[in-house]
Write a protein that holds these residues in place. Sequence first.
Motif, mmCIF file in Angstrom:
data_model
loop_
_atom_site.group_PDB
_atom_site.id
_atom_site.type_symbol
_atom_site.label_atom_id
_atom_site.label_comp_id
_atom_site.label_asym_id
_atom_site.label_seq_id
_atom_site.Cartn_x
_atom_site.Cartn_y
_atom_site.Cartn_z
ATOM 1 N N ASP A 77 32.663 -31.894 6.194
ATOM 2 C CA ASP A 77 32.121 -32.577 7.453
ATOM 3 C C ASP A 77 31.219 -33.838 7.728
ATOM 4 N N PHE A 78 31.910 -34.801 6.994
ATOM 5 C CA PHE A 78 30.949 -35.738 7.098
ATOM 6 C C PHE A 78 30.414 -36.672 7.910
ATOM 7 N N ALA A 79 29.469 -37.381 8.474
ATOM 8 C CA ALA A 79 29.401 -38.272 8.862
ATOM 9 C C ALA A 79 29.819 -39.674 9.598
ATOM 10 N N GLY A 80 30.902 -39.961 8.858
ATOM 11 C CA GLY A 80 30.882 -40.810 9.338
ATOM 12 C C GLY A 80 30.553 -42.116 7.743
ATOM 13 N N ASP A 81 30.036 -41.387 7.222
ATOM 14 C CA ASP A 81 29.240 -41.655 5.672
ATOM 15 C C ASP A 81 30.366 -43.064 4.464
ATOM 16 N N GLU A 82 30.085 -43.933 4.575
ATOM 17 C CA GLU A 82 32.241 -44.648 4.304
ATOM 18 C C GLU A 82 31.049 -44.429 2.531
ATOM 19 N N ASP A 83 30.483 -43.470 2.328
ATOM 20 C CA ASP A 83 30.682 -43.455 0.800
ATOM 21 C C ASP A 83 31.209 -42.137 0.369
ATOM 22 N N ASP A 84 30.745 -41.513 1.829
ATOM 23 C CA ASP A 84 31.724 -40.063 1.458
ATOM 24 C C ASP A 84 33.440 -40.085 1.812
ATOM 25 N N LEU A 85 34.003 -40.957 2.955
ATOM 26 C CA LEU A 85 34.648 -41.172 2.735
ATOM 27 C C LEU A 85 35.300 -42.031 1.616
ATOM 28 N N GLU A 86 35.178 -42.830 0.688
ATOM 29 C CA GLU A 86 35.709 -43.026 -0.324
ATOM 30 C C GLU A 86 35.580 -41.851 -1.273
ATOM 31 N N ARG A 87 34.712 -41.606 -2.012
ATOM 32 C CA ARG A 87 34.773 -40.171 -2.637
ATOM 33 C C ARG A 87 35.331 -39.089 -2.271
ATOM 34 N N PHE A 88 36.003 -38.561 -0.667
ATOM 35 C CA PHE A 88 36.759 -38.151 -0.051
ATOM 36 C C PHE A 88 38.443 -38.087 -0.604
ATOM 37 N N SER A 89 38.891 -39.590 -0.275
ATOM 38 C CA SER A 89 39.903 -40.925 -0.114
ATOM 39 C C SER A 89 40.122 -40.586 -1.899
ATOM 40 N N ASP A 90 39.040 -40.857 -2.969
ATOM 41 C CA ASP A 90 39.123 -41.213 -4.874
ATOM 42 C C ASP A 90 39.773 -39.314 -4.936
ATOM 43 N N LEU A 133 41.216 -37.015 -3.021
ATOM 44 C CA LEU A 133 43.361 -37.339 -2.855
ATOM 45 C C LEU A 133 43.272 -37.584 -3.340
ATOM 46 N N ASN A 134 43.255 -38.679 -3.910
ATOM 47 C CA ASN A 134 44.263 -39.969 -4.955
ATOM 48 C C ASN A 134 45.055 -38.805 -6.009
ATOM 49 N N GLU A 135 43.243 -38.422 -6.596
ATOM 50 C CA GLU A 135 43.067 -37.523 -8.328
ATOM 51 C C GLU A 135 44.611 -36.214 -8.414
ATOM 52 N N LEU A 136 43.859 -35.970 -6.612
ATOM 53 C CA LEU A 136 44.611 -34.499 -6.371
ATOM 54 C C LEU A 136 46.264 -35.465 -6.480
ATOM 55 N N GLY A 137 46.717 -35.530 -5.316
ATOM 56 C CA GLY A 137 48.083 -36.162 -5.279
ATOM 57 C C GLY A 137 48.895 -37.082 -6.860
ATOM 58 N N GLN A 138 48.110 -37.372 -7.627
ATOM 59 C CA GLN A 138 48.698 -37.995 -8.969
ATOM 60 C C GLN A 138 48.238 -36.509 -9.620
ATOM 61 N N LEU A 161 46.893 -34.957 5.261
ATOM 62 C CA LEU A 161 47.589 -34.346 5.309
ATOM 63 C C LEU A 161 49.179 -35.524 4.484
ATOM 64 N N GLU A 162 48.723 -36.872 4.166
ATOM 65 C CA GLU A 162 49.688 -37.547 3.771
ATOM 66 C C GLU A 162 49.590 -37.263 2.089
ATOM 67 N N THR A 163 48.455 -36.769 1.544
ATOM 68 C CA THR A 163 48.565 -35.939 -0.134
ATOM 69 C C THR A 163 49.671 -34.990 0.054
ATOM 70 N N ILE A 164 48.995 -34.021 1.201
ATOM 71 C CA ILE A 164 49.962 -32.684 1.002
ATOM 72 C C ILE A 164 51.983 -33.889 0.502
ATOM 73 N N PHE A 165 51.939 -34.422 1.580
ATOM 74 C CA PHE A 165 53.911 -34.977 1.486
ATOM 75 C C PHE A 165 53.806 -36.069 -0.351
ATOM 76 N N TYR A 166 52.497 -36.444 -0.321
ATOM 77 C CA TYR A 166 52.932 -37.264 -1.744
ATOM 78 C C TYR A 166 53.255 -35.937 -2.590
ATOM 79 N N LEU A 205 37.429 -30.268 -7.994
ATOM 80 C CA LEU A 205 37.425 -31.035 -6.513
ATOM 81 C C LEU A 205 37.899 -30.781 -5.280
ATOM 82 N N LEU A 206 38.610 -29.808 -5.013
ATOM 83 C CA LEU A 206 39.206 -28.784 -3.970
ATOM 84 C C LEU A 206 36.967 -28.497 -3.281
#
Length: 174
Positions: free
Chosen positions: A15-28, A30-35, A63-68, A6-7
Amino acid sequence: MPDRKLLDELYRMRDFAGDEDDLERFSDILNELGQNASAEVITDLCRMLEDDVIEPSAAGDLLETIFYIADRCGIQASMHYLALGVPGLFPRAEGWAVRLHRMLLNADRPGFPYIEAYSRALQTIPARAARRVVNILLDIKRTQPQLYMEKVDRFTEALTRGEETGENRTFASN
């Protein structure tokens, strides 16, 4: 190790260029790592920050994930891994280093002793890197004294106590 996979994916995606699918996968991711991830991944998450590369909202989520993770895994151990990751922020991610340290100062509250734990953790890294962190914190205090004076003073007092007791051999010796 599933976290490593995952890392690696997260690092390639930063370095994605604002692609919504990439941003969603990036967030997913981070959520998995956070949990599920251990505090050890905090060092790797720091490595992903670069001022000119990572998209600002994605970096904020990182950054939020680091603190979580720190809240979930324990602040003491997490601040150790954060201290190990912070030297890698210089000079390529100084803007994110400032934001990270503002967040750390704001996260400190009863039951969540970020300032004390982080000052102890900084005593284990090379003095040059610790000085950069202190300089960032002093600059934060200078630019926004009403918000940060008390917290930065508490941080420097904790760091000084470590020097006086010999806990901070790396910082005091250079």
